[in-house]
Design a protein around this motif. Sequence first.
Motif, PDB file in Angstrom:
ATOM      1  N   ASP A 136       0.834  -1.200   0.000  1.00  0.00           N
ATOM      2  CA  ASP A 136       0.000   0.000   0.000  1.00  0.00           C
ATOM      3  C   ASP A 136       0.872   1.255   0.000  1.00  0.00           C
ATOM      4  O   ASP A 136       0.600   2.222  -0.731  1.00  0.00           O
ATOM      5  N   ASP A 137       1.921   1.236   0.823  1.00  0.00           N
ATOM      6  CA  ASP A 137       2.817   2.396   0.896  1.00  0.00           C
ATOM      7  C   ASP A 137       3.565   2.600  -0.417  1.00  0.00           C
ATOM      8  O   ASP A 137       3.822   3.738  -0.828  1.00  0.00           O
ATOM      9  N   ALA A 138       3.910   1.496  -1.070  1.00  0.00           N
ATOM     10  CA  ALA A 138       4.586   1.595  -2.366  1.00  0.00           C
ATOM     11  C   ALA A 138       3.678   2.283  -3.386  1.00  0.00           C
ATOM     12  O   ALA A 138       4.119   3.165  -4.138  1.00  0.00           O
ATOM     13  N   MET A 139       2.408   1.896  -3.396  1.00  0.00           N
ATOM     14  CA  MET A 139       1.479   2.518  -4.339  1.00  0.00           C
ATOM     15  C   MET A 139       1.210   3.972  -3.974  1.00  0.00           C
ATOM     16  O   MET A 139       1.071   4.829  -4.854  1.00  0.00           O
ATOM     17  N   ASP A 140       1.151   4.269  -2.667  1.00  0.00           N
ATOM     18  CA  ASP A 140       1.023   5.669  -2.235  1.00  0.00           C
ATOM     19  C   ASP A 140       2.174   6.500  -2.800  1.00  0.00           C
ATOM     20  O   ASP A 140       1.983   7.629  -3.260  1.00  0.00           O
ATOM     21  N   ALA A 141       3.375   5.918  -2.754  1.00  0.00           N
ATOM     22  CA  ALA A 141       4.553   6.634  -3.243  1.00  0.00           C
ATOM     23  C   ALA A 141       4.463   6.874  -4.750  1.00  0.00           C
ATOM     24  O   ALA A 141       4.819   7.961  -5.238  1.00  0.00           O
ATOM     25  N   LEU A 142       3.997   5.869  -5.505  1.00  0.00           N
ATOM     26  CA  LEU A 142       3.866   6.044  -6.945  1.00  0.00           C
ATOM     27  C   LEU A 142       2.839   7.122  -7.281  1.00  0.00           C
ATOM     28  O   LEU A 142       3.054   7.941  -8.188  1.00  0.00           O
ATOM     29  N   HIS A 143       1.744   7.137  -6.547  1.00  0.00           N
ATOM     30  CA  HIS A 143       0.736   8.178  -6.783  1.00  0.00           C
ATOM     31  C   HIS A 143       1.254   9.546  -6.341  1.00  0.00           C
ATOM     32  O   HIS A 143       0.918  10.565  -6.964  1.00  0.00           O
ATOM     33  N   TRP A 144       2.066   9.569  -5.283  1.00  0.00           N
ATOM     34  CA  TRP A 144       2.676  10.831  -4.872  1.00  0.00           C
ATOM     35  C   TRP A 144       3.587  11.355  -5.978  1.00  0.00           C
ATOM     36  O   TRP A 144       3.569  12.546  -6.306  1.00  0.00           O
ATOM     37  N   ILE A 145       4.396  10.471  -6.569  1.00  0.00           N
ATOM     38  CA  ILE A 145       5.271  10.882  -7.668  1.00  0.00           C
ATOM     39  C   ILE A 145       4.442  11.423  -8.829  1.00  0.00           C
ATOM     40  O   ILE A 145       4.767  12.456  -9.432  1.00  0.00           O
ATOM     41  N   LYS A 146       3.364  10.718  -9.154  1.00  0.00           N
ATOM     42  CA  LYS A 146       2.490  11.144 -10.247  1.00  0.00           C
ATOM     43  C   LYS A 146       2.001  12.582 -10.049  1.00  0.00           C
ATOM     44  O   LYS A 146       1.953  13.368 -11.007  1.00  0.00           O
ATOM     45  N   ASN A 147       1.650  12.919  -8.813  1.00  0.00           N
ATOM     46  CA  ASN A 147       1.045  14.216  -8.524  1.00  0.00           C
ATOM     47  C   ASN A 147       2.028  15.267  -8.025  1.00  0.00           C
ATOM     48  O   ASN A 147       1.627  16.407  -7.771  1.00  0.00           O
ATOM     49  N   THR A 148       3.295  14.896  -7.879  1.00  0.00           N
ATOM     50  CA  THR A 148       4.228  15.784  -7.210  1.00  0.00           C
ATOM     51  C   THR A 148       4.487  17.087  -7.967  1.00  0.00           C
ATOM     52  O   THR A 148       4.428  17.123  -9.209  1.00  0.00           O
ATOM     53  N   PHE A 159       9.521  11.056 -16.524  1.00  0.00           N
ATOM     54  CA  PHE A 159       8.379  10.279 -16.037  1.00  0.00           C
ATOM     55  C   PHE A 159       7.956   9.205 -17.046  1.00  0.00           C
ATOM     56  O   PHE A 159       7.193   8.303 -16.705  1.00  0.00           O
ATOM     57  N   ASP A 160       8.456   9.308 -18.271  1.00  0.00           N
ATOM     58  CA  ASP A 160       8.159   8.297 -19.279  1.00  0.00           C
ATOM     59  C   ASP A 160       9.083   7.093 -19.189  1.00  0.00           C
ATOM     60  O   ASP A 160       8.914   6.128 -19.930  1.00  0.00           O
ATOM     61  N   ASN A 161      10.076   7.143 -18.321  1.00  0.00           N
ATOM     62  CA  ASN A 161      11.082   6.081 -18.248  1.00  0.00           C
ATOM     63  C   ASN A 161      11.352   5.752 -16.784  1.00  0.00           C
ATOM     64  O   ASN A 161      12.383   6.108 -16.226  1.00  0.00           O
ATOM     65  N   CYS A 162      10.402   5.058 -16.165  1.00  0.00           N
ATOM     66  CA  CYS A 162      10.466   4.762 -14.733  1.00  0.00           C
ATOM     67  C   CYS A 162      10.654   3.262 -14.509  1.00  0.00           C
ATOM     68  O   CYS A 162      10.022   2.434 -15.175  1.00  0.00           O
ATOM     69  N   PHE A 163      11.525   2.925 -13.563  1.00  0.00           N
ATOM     70  CA  PHE A 163      11.747   1.536 -13.167  1.00  0.00           C
ATOM     71  C   PHE A 163      11.553   1.396 -11.660  1.00  0.00           C
ATOM     72  O   PHE A 163      11.910   2.298 -10.894  1.00  0.00           O
ATOM     73  N   LEU A 164      11.021   0.252 -11.252  1.00  0.00           N
ATOM     74  CA  LEU A 164      10.929  -0.086  -9.840  1.00  0.00           C
ATOM     75  C   LEU A 164      12.053  -1.057  -9.522  1.00  0.00           C
ATOM     76  O   LEU A 164      12.231  -2.060 -10.226  1.00  0.00           O
ATOM     77  N   ILE A 165      12.808  -0.787  -8.465  1.00  0.00           N
ATOM     78  CA  ILE A 165      13.935  -1.637  -8.090  1.00  0.00           C
ATOM     79  C   ILE A 165      13.861  -1.929  -6.598  1.00  0.00           C
ATOM     80  O   ILE A 165      13.417  -1.082  -5.813  1.00  0.00           O
ATOM     81  N   GLY A 166      14.270  -3.127  -6.219  1.00  0.00           N
ATOM     82  CA  GLY A 166      14.249  -3.466  -4.803  1.00  0.00           C
ATOM     83  C   GLY A 166      15.174  -4.617  -4.495  1.00  0.00           C
ATOM     84  O   GLY A 166      15.368  -5.527  -5.300  1.00  0.00           O
ATOM     85  N   SER A 167      15.763  -4.563  -3.305  1.00  0.00           N
ATOM     86  CA  SER A 167      16.655  -5.615  -2.834  1.00  0.00           C
ATOM     87  C   SER A 167      15.973  -6.416  -1.736  1.00  0.00           C
ATOM     88  O   SER A 167      15.417  -5.839  -0.800  1.00  0.00           O
ATOM     89  N   SER A 168      16.011  -7.749  -1.853  1.00  0.00           N
ATOM     90  CA  SER A 168      15.468  -8.651  -0.846  1.00  0.00           C
ATOM     91  C   SER A 168      13.981  -8.367  -0.653  1.00  0.00           C
ATOM     92  O   SER A 168      13.205  -8.445  -1.589  1.00  0.00           O
ATOM     93  N   ALA A 169      13.544  -8.000   0.566  1.00  0.00           N
ATOM     94  CA  ALA A 169      12.137  -7.675   0.766  1.00  0.00           C
ATOM     95  C   ALA A 169      11.712  -6.535  -0.145  1.00  0.00           C
ATOM     96  O   ALA A 169      10.571  -6.484  -0.613  1.00  0.00           O
ATOM     97  N   GLY A 170      12.645  -5.625  -0.417  1.00  0.00           N
ATOM     98  CA  GLY A 170      12.354  -4.538  -1.344  1.00  0.00           C
ATOM     99  C   GLY A 170      12.077  -5.040  -2.746  1.00  0.00           C
ATOM    100  O   GLY A 170      11.266  -4.459  -3.481  1.00  0.00           O
ATOM    101  N   GLY A 171      12.754  -6.145  -3.141  1.00  0.00           N
ATOM    102  CA  GLY A 171      12.476  -6.739  -4.437  1.00  0.00           C
ATOM    103  C   GLY A 171      11.094  -7.350  -4.491  1.00  0.00           C
ATOM    104  O   GLY A 171      10.400  -7.292  -5.512  1.00  0.00           O
ATOM    105  N   ASN A 172      10.673  -7.936  -3.369  1.00  0.00           N
ATOM    106  CA  ASN A 172       9.311  -8.457  -3.261  1.00  0.00           C
ATOM    107  C   ASN A 172       8.303  -7.310  -3.397  1.00  0.00           C
ATOM    108  O   ASN A 172       7.303  -7.422  -4.116  1.00  0.00           O
ATOM    109  N   ILE A 173       8.576  -6.207  -2.712  1.00  0.00           N
ATOM    110  CA  ILE A 173       7.670  -5.056  -2.762  1.00  0.00           C
ATOM    111  C   ILE A 173       7.615  -4.478  -4.170  1.00  0.00           C
ATOM    112  O   ILE A 173       6.537  -4.139  -4.683  1.00  0.00           O
TER     113      ILE A 173
END
Length: 348
Positions: A136-148, A159-173
Amino acid sequence: MSNEIARSHSTIDPYKHLQIVVNPDGTITRSLISPSTEATPDPVNDDAVVLSKDVTVNQSKNTWVRIFVPRQALDSPSSTKLPLIVDFHGGGFIFFSAASSLSHEFCSNVAVELPAIVVSVDYRLAPEHRLPAAYDDAMDALHWIKNTQDDWLMKHADFDNCFLIGSSAGGNIAYYAGLRATAQVNNLLPLKIKGLLLFPFFGAIKRTTSELRLVNDRVSPPCLSDLMWELALPIGADRDHEYCNPKVEGGSKLVDQIRLLGWKVMVIGCDRDPLIDRQIELVRMMEHKEMQVVTHFQEGGYHGIEIIDPVKRKVLLVDIKKICLVVRKGSIVSTRMVFAVPYTIISF
């Protein structure tokens, strides 16, 4: 197989290893000290190559992001904007933050080496906030970026070239936030996600060959993962819950959306990490679905080495840079393996 039976094969006490005590109210007391680094929104000296600042996302949840911008982009602004990397830190869902020194250093390196604008997300931790709180917090952050209206992002991030990256639990998220994002493509505009860069943390009740082979691994033995999942999953869920096991019932139908959207996926790991078979399973599932997957697998190493070891991190960033450049050019990425896996995935 119960968690208790699974742990009986290990000589490691996961509570002692993690330095945690579970309290009667379900919270945990953490004794593990994690060094942190302050954000540097203003250059402290002429040698500073990246600047960073913290911005609140949701005050009621106490969530925030740390934004990293290469100093050169601020000093010499141009019409060419930089790829936007949204990072989720590791820690088994129960440790660390976007201010943790390892996370700060990694994001700083990504910002400079690609170069890119990096938004590191600080999400709520379990067990005080069990999954899906982090998603939920991850999606909140994406929507925050969208509206920032943040000036660093508005002026310098593509904003046309966005990647999500995460290590360990962050990769799961990053994985599950990516799945959610495929169902909200139009709602996230002008933010356009182009791919996932994953050091993923997954599991299941049945052990894999690598988990059995590395049952007493000194960095991240399976018994630690078991305990982290107990603390992170919804009350009553086991490790065959979809948050832990992405292959349950053949995997989420939203995985097909990743293929249809043309996202690129990089899966990262090493063969001395007990999680390596889980990561290979994810790759094979995606290949079966005819997705564009690149692997960055290496011999040796240990869980999280690409974050911790500067040499390995630099090699990884070279591969990540290729992905970002290929996406920008609109080319096709083919699957490749950095090393040939010398064993077969077997569940017990």
